[in-house]
Each structure stands twice: as C-alpha cells, then as structure tokens.
Motif scaffolding. Structure first.
Motif, PDB file in Angstrom:
ATOM      1  N   MET A  72       0.836  -1.197   0.000  1.00 20.98           N
ATOM      2  CA  MET A  72       0.000   0.000   0.000  1.00 20.98           C
ATOM      3  C   MET A  72       0.879   1.259   0.000  1.00 20.98           C
ATOM      4  N   ASP A  73       1.977   1.219   0.740  1.00 18.97           N
ATOM      5  CA  ASP A  73       2.942   2.331   0.697  1.00 18.97           C
ATOM      6  C   ASP A  73       3.513   2.481  -0.709  1.00 18.97           C
ATOM      7  N   PHE A  74       3.773   1.351  -1.356  1.00 17.63           N
ATOM      8  CA  PHE A  74       4.374   1.365  -2.700  1.00 17.63           C
ATOM      9  C   PHE A  74       3.482   2.081  -3.710  1.00 17.63           C
ATOM     10  N   VAL A  75       2.156   1.855  -3.613  1.00 17.47           N
ATOM     11  CA  VAL A  75       1.258   2.515  -4.577  1.00 17.47           C
ATOM     12  C   VAL A  75       0.893   3.927  -4.140  1.00 17.47           C
ATOM     13  N   GLY A  76       1.299   4.316  -2.920  1.00 20.50           N
ATOM     14  CA  GLY A  76       1.034   5.674  -2.455  1.00 20.50           C
ATOM     15  C   GLY A  76      -0.262   5.846  -1.707  1.00 20.50           C
ATOM     16  N   ALA A  77      -0.830   4.729  -1.191  1.00 21.08           N
ATOM     17  CA  ALA A  77      -2.082   4.826  -0.436  1.00 21.08           C
ATOM     18  C   ALA A  77      -1.794   5.277   0.995  1.00 21.08           C
ATOM     19  N   GLN A  78      -2.705   6.074   1.562  1.00 23.20           N
ATOM     20  CA  GLN A  78      -2.585   6.575   2.926  1.00 23.20           C
ATOM     21  C   GLN A  78      -3.555   5.817   3.824  1.00 23.20           C
ATOM     22  N   ARG A  79      -3.072   5.442   5.028  1.00 17.65           N
ATOM     23  CA  ARG A  79      -3.885   4.623   5.911  1.00 17.65           C
ATOM     24  C   ARG A  79      -4.848   5.476   6.725  1.00 17.65           C
ATOM     25  N   ILE A  80      -6.084   5.003   6.830  1.00 15.35           N
ATOM     26  CA  ILE A  80      -7.109   5.639   7.648  1.00 15.35           C
ATOM     27  C   ILE A  80      -7.812   4.566   8.469  1.00 15.35           C
ATOM     28  N   SER A  81      -8.706   4.987   9.354  1.00 15.26           N
ATOM     29  CA  SER A  81      -9.561   4.047  10.091  1.00 15.26           C
ATOM     30  C   SER A  81     -10.975   4.599  10.101  1.00 15.26           C
ATOM     31  N   LEU A  82     -11.892   3.829   9.554  1.00 15.18           N
ATOM     32  CA  LEU A  82     -13.304   4.206   9.515  1.00 15.18           C
ATOM     33  C   LEU A  82     -14.066   3.450  10.594  1.00 15.18           C
ATOM     34  N   PRO A  83     -15.160   4.012  11.123  1.00 15.81           N
ATOM     35  CA  PRO A  83     -15.948   3.300  12.135  1.00 15.81           C
ATOM     36  C   PRO A  83     -16.524   1.997  11.577  1.00 15.81           C
ATOM     37  N   ASN A  84     -16.571   0.968  12.407  1.00 11.99           N
ATOM     38  CA  ASN A  84     -17.204  -0.281  11.987  1.00 11.99           C
ATOM     39  C   ASN A  84     -18.708  -0.126  11.856  1.00 11.99           C
TER      40      ASN A  84
ATOM     41  N   PRO B  17     -30.355  -9.338   3.947  1.00 16.12           N
ATOM     42  CA  PRO B  17     -30.173 -10.348   4.999  1.00 16.12           C
ATOM     43  C   PRO B  17     -28.725 -10.541   5.453  1.00 16.12           C
ATOM     44  N   GLU B  18     -27.748 -10.170   4.639  1.00 13.87           N
ATOM     45  CA  GLU B  18     -26.349 -10.372   5.012  1.00 13.87           C
ATOM     46  C   GLU B  18     -25.835  -9.271   5.952  1.00 13.87           C
ATOM     47  N   LEU B  19     -26.623  -8.215   6.131  1.00 15.39           N
ATOM     48  CA  LEU B  19     -26.184  -7.105   6.963  1.00 15.39           C
ATOM     49  C   LEU B  19     -26.581  -7.339   8.426  1.00 15.39           C
TER      50      LEU B  19
ATOM     51  N   LEU C 186     -23.243  -3.065  11.004  1.00 16.08           N
ATOM     52  CA  LEU C 186     -21.824  -3.418  11.086  1.00 16.08           C
ATOM     53  C   LEU C 186     -21.340  -3.635   9.661  1.00 16.08           C
ATOM     54  N   ALA C 187     -20.478  -2.754   9.206  1.00 18.80           N
ATOM     55  CA  ALA C 187     -20.177  -2.680   7.775  1.00 18.80           C
ATOM     56  C   ALA C 187     -19.394  -3.893   7.276  1.00 18.80           C
ATOM     57  N   PRO C 188     -19.879  -4.504   6.177  1.00 17.82           N
ATOM     58  CA  PRO C 188     -19.088  -5.529   5.493  1.00 17.82           C
ATOM     59  C   PRO C 188     -18.086  -4.912   4.524  1.00 17.82           C
ATOM     60  N   THR C 189     -18.262  -3.631   4.217  1.00 12.55           N
ATOM     61  CA  THR C 189     -17.393  -2.884   3.318  1.00 12.55           C
ATOM     62  C   THR C 189     -17.747  -1.404   3.463  1.00 12.55           C
TER      63      THR C 189
END
Length: 439
Positions: free
Chosen positions: A68-80, A98-100, A113-116
C-alpha cells in the motif's frame, strides 16, 4: 528469547465427526488451526485468534502495508458502525439485506456493522469536499474487521461472520485515470501473492451488488474452495468456471480447479459518489462526481486459504513469509547424555546466534525438556515451522553439529551442520526466497 512453554497455545484433539461449540469441522485449515491452538470458536461464525495466529496475521498485514505504501495509499480508520441511511441512499440496504448485521442505538438511530465501506468513504469525501482536481488521485486504505451475517457460517475462517479485511479506495477525475491506478494496484496484489508464493489467479468477474464497470476476483486454487476456475494450457488464459469446458479466448479445452476467492477489485465509476454527493472541482470550477475504485483482500480468509493450499491433512505448511515463527530450536531431553554436554544455556546460545543472523524475534525455543526430542519434532513438524533445528546426538561431536529440517523441502534426512554452517544454510535459503519474489 521466545519459549514454547510460555506460549499460550491450548492444544486440543478433535475426534472424527465431533462438533466444538456448534462449529462443524468441515475443512483441514479449520481442523489444524483448532487442534494446534491457533484458533478458538466463541459462537457460530466468530473466533478468537490466539497468539500464534495473531503473529501470522501481523506478518500478512506487514506485507500488505508495504505494498500500500508502494502505490502511495494513505492509511485511515473508519468506524465499523455505518449509518443505515447511507446504505439506503446508495440502494444497497435492500439489495444486500439479509447479510447485513443491523443495530439500533438508544435514540432509535439505525446502523449496520459494515461488510465494506464504499458508502462511508463517499460520505467522508462529501463532508470534506468538494476536493480539488489537483488533489487527485486520492488513495486511502484501512485494515479492519468486517461483518457479514452468513446464513450458514462454515469452514472456519473461510466463511465467518467477522473477518479481517484490507479495503482500499482510489478517487479520480475519470475512468481513464482510475484505470491507471487500477493497474498499479493489480501489480501490488501480484507482489503480495508472489511474496507468499501462492497459486493465485486474477480472473474477470461480474460486478454484482457492488456495481461498476470492471471487476476482478483473485482466486487461490485449493480443493476446499467453493468457487472454481478453469485454466487453459494452450493460451494460459484463466477464467471463472461457467459450465463450459472450452476457453473463451482460444476455444481449446480447459482444466477446472476448485478455488477460494481471497481478493476482489472493482472500478466502481460514480455509483456511490453521485448518490452521496462526493464531488471534485474541475479546473474551470464545475463540480463533478468522483470516479471510484476499490480493492479488497480477505486477510483472515487468506490465512486459512494458504493452509488449504499448502498443508496436508495432518500438518500445517505456511508460506515461509508468514509462518508464526521462521525457526524452532529443540534441545536435548533433560537428563540425557546430550543434555550433560549441551544444556539449556547452549541451546539458548544457538537460538540467539540464529536470531542475530537475520531472524530477529522470529526464533522460538522448545524448552519442554521433559519431552523426548522425537515428540517435540513431531509437534514442530505439525506446526509447520519452516526451519526445525535439533540439538541431538551430533552435538556430542567436536565441533558440535546440528540437525536442520526444512519442512517445505520434505526431506527424508536432515542436514548435519556446524553452527556456522547452519547459519549460512538458513541465510542462503532465505536469500533464495527473496530473489524469487518479483520486484
């Protein structure tokens, strides 16, 4: 120095056909992880990862962070927890339904509760935006637990209700610039799977509920897989199995192999940004919806899938880059003739020398000296440590020689090496491993 006697590793024996806490034992990775004390079920589809499994996951995450560093992506944290309103706005609340796993707070506000996190990323960009075209492309990622209410969780970590996942997102002006970044992420994925030396294939796939214009699955071949791909030996094309044995590219017969999806990538277009008003400002001042792409790797699934691909029914075999420990050192049995000549202090000295030669914090000592060497060797082989070093009868020689077993080589006999030769052999072996990795 790490010691086996201090490792929290509750071993269990699972009788054939038995159930443990409502969890059916349906595949070898699940059985091996449970029996060897890396995993513990809590309820249907939920598991506690014990220390050795957590070490594997840490190593996997480190490899992913590097790319992820190699492609230049920045790390974040989103709420679950994600507001249900966002999913209603994007149209996916009822589509996935039904999957949620849904929850409601004391004020009656509804969440899931996020699956994505496509909706959450779009809301974030809408909240801080519109961003300038000069800030694009914007690449962000996170590694976090995701949730899916599987109708029938099975195969342990391969189909669970809670799982660790990489999800990365890239934001662009248009499809052409998104395609360039998509190719960069494709290269990063290939580096990840090359590092693990796993047979993973990239195949075109339907976009499904995610939507978008381009979709690729990353499929790892394994007998326990619920998916299947077909391989063409004539033109080397790979595609999802579709009931037709012929290759879509050249028309020749293909070979069908079971597989496990360990990653998925999409170019999403403006499906989410348009509905959630995530825009950017063009050079002449017009606001336009961002073009999005997303990239996922199921990390806990990949852990289990790698065992499915490489292990036997009775012994774990890991990609060497992610084994819980790279090497284990087994000393003589206490009270033996070898013990009198090569006691625990000398065993520790061997371990320290190996660690200093490039395996820092990656060597463990089996200090259960009341057990025979044979018993401890059997347990080490079952765990799949890449290098098993035994301080046995040959330590009585002058100079002392050590038995080196490399589990990935399936040796019938060990190498007998002095300490300096042992260190050279391990160093050379690891060097060959690094050279084999692309890039």
């Amino acid at each position: 120095m790490r010691l086996i006697s201090k490792t929290f590793q509750p071993l269990i024996t699972i009788p054939k056909g038995a159930k443990i806490k409502n969890t059916d034992i349906t595949c070898k990775s699940q059985k091996l992880l449970l029996e060897n004390g890396l995993l513990r079920p809590t309820s249907s589809g939920f598991f506690t990862l014990l220390p050795l499994a957590r070490r594997v996951l840490n190593k996997l995450e480190h490899i992913i962070h590097q790319q992820m560093d190699f492609v230049g992506a920045q790390r974040i944290s989103l709420p679950n927890l994600t507001s249900s309103k966002l999913w209603e706005t994007s149209g996916r609340l009822n589509a996935i339904g039904p999957e949620l796993i849904k929850v409601e707070d004391r004020h009656g506000k509804k969440y899931l509760l996020a699956p994505t996190h496509e909706e959450a990323i779009s809301e974030l960009l809408a909240d801080v935006g519109p961003v300038s075209h000069k800030q694009l492309p914007l690449l962000v990622y996170q590694i976090s637990n995701k949730y899916r209410d599987e109708h029938r969780p099975k195969h342990g970590l391969l189909r669970s209700r809670e799982f660790s996942m990489l999800d990365a997102y890239s934001l662009h002006q248009d499809h052409d610039t998104a395609a360039i970044t998509y190719d960069r992420f494709t290269d990063a994925y290939r580096h990840i799977f090359d590092k693990l030396d796993l047979p993973v294939y990239r195949v075109e796939a339907p976009t499904g509920d995610m939507g978008g214009t381009i979709s690729h699955e990353w499929q790892l071949t394994a007998a326990a897989g619920e998916d299947a791909i077909k391989l063409c030996s004539s033109c080397s094309h790979t595609e999802l199995a579709d009931g037709n044995s012929q290759c879509s590219q050249c028309g020749k017969e293909t070979k069908q192999i079971n597989s496990i999806e360990v990653g998925h990538t999409f170019i999403l277009g403006t499906k989410y940004s348009e509905s959630l008003k995530a825009n950017f400002v063009e050079s002449h001042g017009t606001q336009v919806p961002l073009t999005m792409a997303c990239y996922g790797i199921g990390i806990t699934r990949l852990l289990a899938a790698s065992l499915e691909a490489l292990s036997s029914e009775t012994a774990m075999r890991w990609p060497r880059a992610i084994a819980p420990y790279s090497a284990i050192v087994i000393g003589p049995k206490e009270g033996s003739k070898e013990w009198a000549h090569h006691d625990f202090e000398k065993v520790l000295e061997v371990s320290i020398r190996i660690s200093e030669a490039g395996l820092e914090d990656d060597v463990v000592v089996d200090d259960r000296h009341a057990l025979t060497i044979g018993k401890r060797m059997m347990m080490a082989d079952r765990m799949g440590y890449p290098y098993i070093i035994v301080c046995g009868r040959s330590t009585l020689e002058s100079p002392s020689r050590y038995e080196l077993y490399q589990t990935h080589l399936q040796q019938s006999k060990p190498q007998l090496l002095t300490l300096s030769e042992l260190i050279t052999a391990i160093t050379d072996s690891r060097g060959e491993e690094k050279i084999s990795v692309r890039g």
